[in-house]
Each structure stands twice: as structure tokens, then as C-alpha cells.
Design a protein around this motif. Structure first.
Motif, PDB file in Angstrom:
ATOM      1  N   SER A  10       0.825  -1.209   0.000  1.00  0.00           N
ATOM      2  CA  SER A  10       0.000   0.000   0.000  1.00  0.00           C
ATOM      3  C   SER A  10       0.852   1.248   0.000  1.00  0.00           C
ATOM      4  O   SER A  10       2.032   1.211   0.341  1.00  0.00           O
ATOM      5  CB  SER A  10      -0.882   0.045   1.251  1.00  0.00           C
ATOM      6  OG  SER A  10      -1.906  -0.877   1.106  1.00  0.00           O
ATOM      7  N   GLY A  42      -7.757  -4.413 -12.874  1.00  0.00           N
ATOM      8  CA  GLY A  42      -6.309  -4.180 -12.963  1.00  0.00           C
ATOM      9  C   GLY A  42      -5.663  -4.625 -14.267  1.00  0.00           C
ATOM     10  O   GLY A  42      -4.446  -4.582 -14.398  1.00  0.00           O
ATOM     11  N   VAL A  67      -8.662  -4.980  -6.380  1.00  0.00           N
ATOM     12  CA  VAL A  67      -7.295  -4.842  -5.858  1.00  0.00           C
ATOM     13  C   VAL A  67      -6.663  -6.228  -5.716  1.00  0.00           C
ATOM     14  O   VAL A  67      -5.505  -6.436  -6.104  1.00  0.00           O
ATOM     15  CB  VAL A  67      -7.302  -4.090  -4.502  1.00  0.00           C
ATOM     16  CG1 VAL A  67      -5.895  -4.018  -3.917  1.00  0.00           C
ATOM     17  CG2 VAL A  67      -7.875  -2.684  -4.675  1.00  0.00           C
ATOM     18  N   PHE A  85      -0.685   0.258  -3.950  1.00  0.00           N
ATOM     19  CA  PHE A  85      -2.136   0.413  -4.011  1.00  0.00           C
ATOM     20  C   PHE A  85      -2.659   1.413  -2.992  1.00  0.00           C
ATOM     21  O   PHE A  85      -2.187   1.446  -1.848  1.00  0.00           O
ATOM     22  CB  PHE A  85      -2.820  -0.928  -3.727  1.00  0.00           C
ATOM     23  CG  PHE A  85      -2.552  -1.962  -4.777  1.00  0.00           C
ATOM     24  CD1 PHE A  85      -3.173  -1.883  -6.012  1.00  0.00           C
ATOM     25  CD2 PHE A  85      -1.676  -3.016  -4.531  1.00  0.00           C
ATOM     26  CE1 PHE A  85      -2.929  -2.837  -6.988  1.00  0.00           C
ATOM     27  CE2 PHE A  85      -1.427  -3.971  -5.496  1.00  0.00           C
ATOM     28  CZ  PHE A  85      -2.053  -3.886  -6.725  1.00  0.00           C
ATOM     29  N   ALA A  87      -6.294   1.567  -1.702  1.00  0.00           N
ATOM     30  CA  ALA A  87      -7.578   0.864  -1.864  1.00  0.00           C
ATOM     31  C   ALA A  87      -8.718   1.729  -1.327  1.00  0.00           C
ATOM     32  O   ALA A  87      -9.464   1.322  -0.430  1.00  0.00           O
ATOM     33  CB  ALA A  87      -7.511  -0.483  -1.156  1.00  0.00           C
TER      34      ALA A  87
END
Ligand SMILES: C[S@@+](CC[C@H](N)C(=O)[O-])C[C@H]1O[C@@H](n2cnc3c(N)ncnc32)[C@H](O)[C@@H]1O
Length: 207
Positions: A10, A42, A67, A85, A87
Motif C-alpha cells: 500500500s 487491474g 485490488v 495500491f 484501496a
């Protein structure tokens, strides 16, 4: 398990990141950082990571299943180190990124919100352009696509009225192959199956 995998990949923006902290999230050798907003499953993000080995990508997507699919595909191809990421809502991410850190951004087939009374929920807006503009380097590309005609028209209008962006290129499905580094996304395929073409915009950060 998912929480752990996600945490390791993340990008945390509770506090604004400076350029060196952002760079440290990616391996040495990464020269440019790109952003994909609302990457869905993705497929496009993975394609770009695979075809651009010197690029690190930040993906913003609140849909957790998407994700997870993207993360799985990246891990199985050995690409996960170059993707981080967020999210959640991209606007929270944009508040935490340093100026001029991005050299490309994508927003492909954002949720259409076709009903008139819901149009203010559309993600592509003057507000989004205001927040994204300072994060893009001068000359950086921002690619947008929509299969909803009045969304594409509103996007073009918003860009024309915005001092920080120029329209470099506009094309339709018939000319889809002018940019070979723009793979078809899941939603573009769905639109095609349902008989809808799309409008593709390449915007450029002015300056
Ligand atoms: C119609 S889908 C398109 C997915 C993908 N780009 C494609 O073309 O296949 C729109 C995506 O935008 C995501 N999205 C919606 N609001 C968002 C927000 N505020 N920030 C980031 N992504 C968002 C949705 O979760 C959804 O996955």
C-alpha cells in the motif's frame, strides 16, 4: 492474510509524502511514477507495469476484489514490487502526494452515473483536475476514456476551461489503434459487446 498482503503493497498517505519517501516505495531503477485511477480488475495496470519496466505505478481503487485480482496478477508475473495500491477514494490519495511527482495518469471508463440527478457524482470533474494538476509534471499525459457520450463531452468542456491542461488528442473507437500502448480494458470490452463505442482523450499538463 489479504490485509497483510495489501499493507505491504500500500501507499500510506495519512500524512503527506515527500518526493524521497515516495521514491523509496519503489525499487531502484524506477524513473517515473504513473497513477491509474479506478483500475477495476487491474488488466490495464498490469499491462502497463509489464511493458514499462522503469515505471512505478500507484493504483487507486476502492473495489477490494479488483485490488486482489490486480495484486495476484502482479505477484504471479513478478511485477508487484513496482506497484503500490491505495484501496480507497483517489481524492484522499491526491491530497497526500508531493508536487510534480507523476509523469502519467489514467482514468479509464469511470463509473458513468448516467442519470441527470447523479451527474455530480462523476469522478472526472473540474475539482479532480484542480487536485491532479499540481501533481503532474509539465508535459505529463493524462489519459481518459468513456463510453458515455455526455460524460466525454463534459470532460472535454472541463478540460477546455481548465488552465492547467491542454487536449493533445481525441479519438473514437474506429481509430482505437492509434496508440498501441493503450490496451483495451474490461469495461471497454463490455461497452463494445453492448454496441457502444467510446471516446478517448489524451490530455497534457500545460507548462
Ligand atoms: C466502470 S469501472 C472501470 C474499471 C476499469 N478502469 C476498466 O476500464 O475496466 C470504474 C472503477 O472506478 C472505481 N472508482 C469509483 N470511484 C472511485 C474513486 N473515488 N477513486 C478511485 N476509483 C474509483 C470503481 O470502483 C470501479 O472499479
Amino acid at each position: 492474510m489479504l490485509a497483510e498482503a495489501l499493507q505491504n503493497r500500500s501507499i500510506e498517505v495519512d500524512r503527506p509524502l515527500d518526493v524521497s519517501a515516495l521514491r523509496r516505495l519503489f525499487p531502484e531503477g524506477v524513473q517515473d511514477i504513473w497513477l491509474e485511477i479506478g483500475f477495476g480488475g487491474g488488466e490495464h495496470l498490469v499491462w502497463q507495469a509489464e511493458h514499462n519496466p522503469r515505471v512505478g505505478i500507484v493504483g487507486a481503487e476502492p473495489y477490494l476484489n479488483g485490488v486482489v485480482s490486480a495484486m495476484d496478477a502482479l505477484i504471479s508475473r513478478g511485477l508487484a514490487g513496482r506497484v503500490r495500491f491505495h484501496a480507497d477514494d483517489v481524492l484522499a490519495l491526491l491530497r497526500g502526494l508531493p508536487p510534480e511527482c507523476l509523469s502519467r495518469a489514467f482514468m479509464l471508463f469511470p463509473d458513468p452515473w448516467p442519470k441527470k440527478r447523479h451527474r455530480e457524482r462523476r469522478l472526472f470533474s473540474a475539482h479532480l483536475l484542480d487536485k491532479l494538476a499540481p501533481l503532474l509534471r509539465p508535459g505529463a499525459e493524462f489519459r481518459f476514456a468513456s463510453d458515455i457520450d455526455d460524460y466525454a463531452e463534459a470532460a472535454i468542456e472541463a478540460v477546455r476551461a481548465h488552465p492547467a491542461f491542454d487536449i493533445a488528442h481525441v479519438f473514437a473507437t474506429a481509430n482505437r489503434d492509434v496508440l498501441p500502448d493503450w490496451p483495451v480494458t474490461r469495461y471497454e470490452e463490455k461497452a463494445r459487446r453492448e454496441g457502444r463505442g467510446a471516446t478517448f482523450l489524451v490530455l497534457q499538463r500545460a507548462g
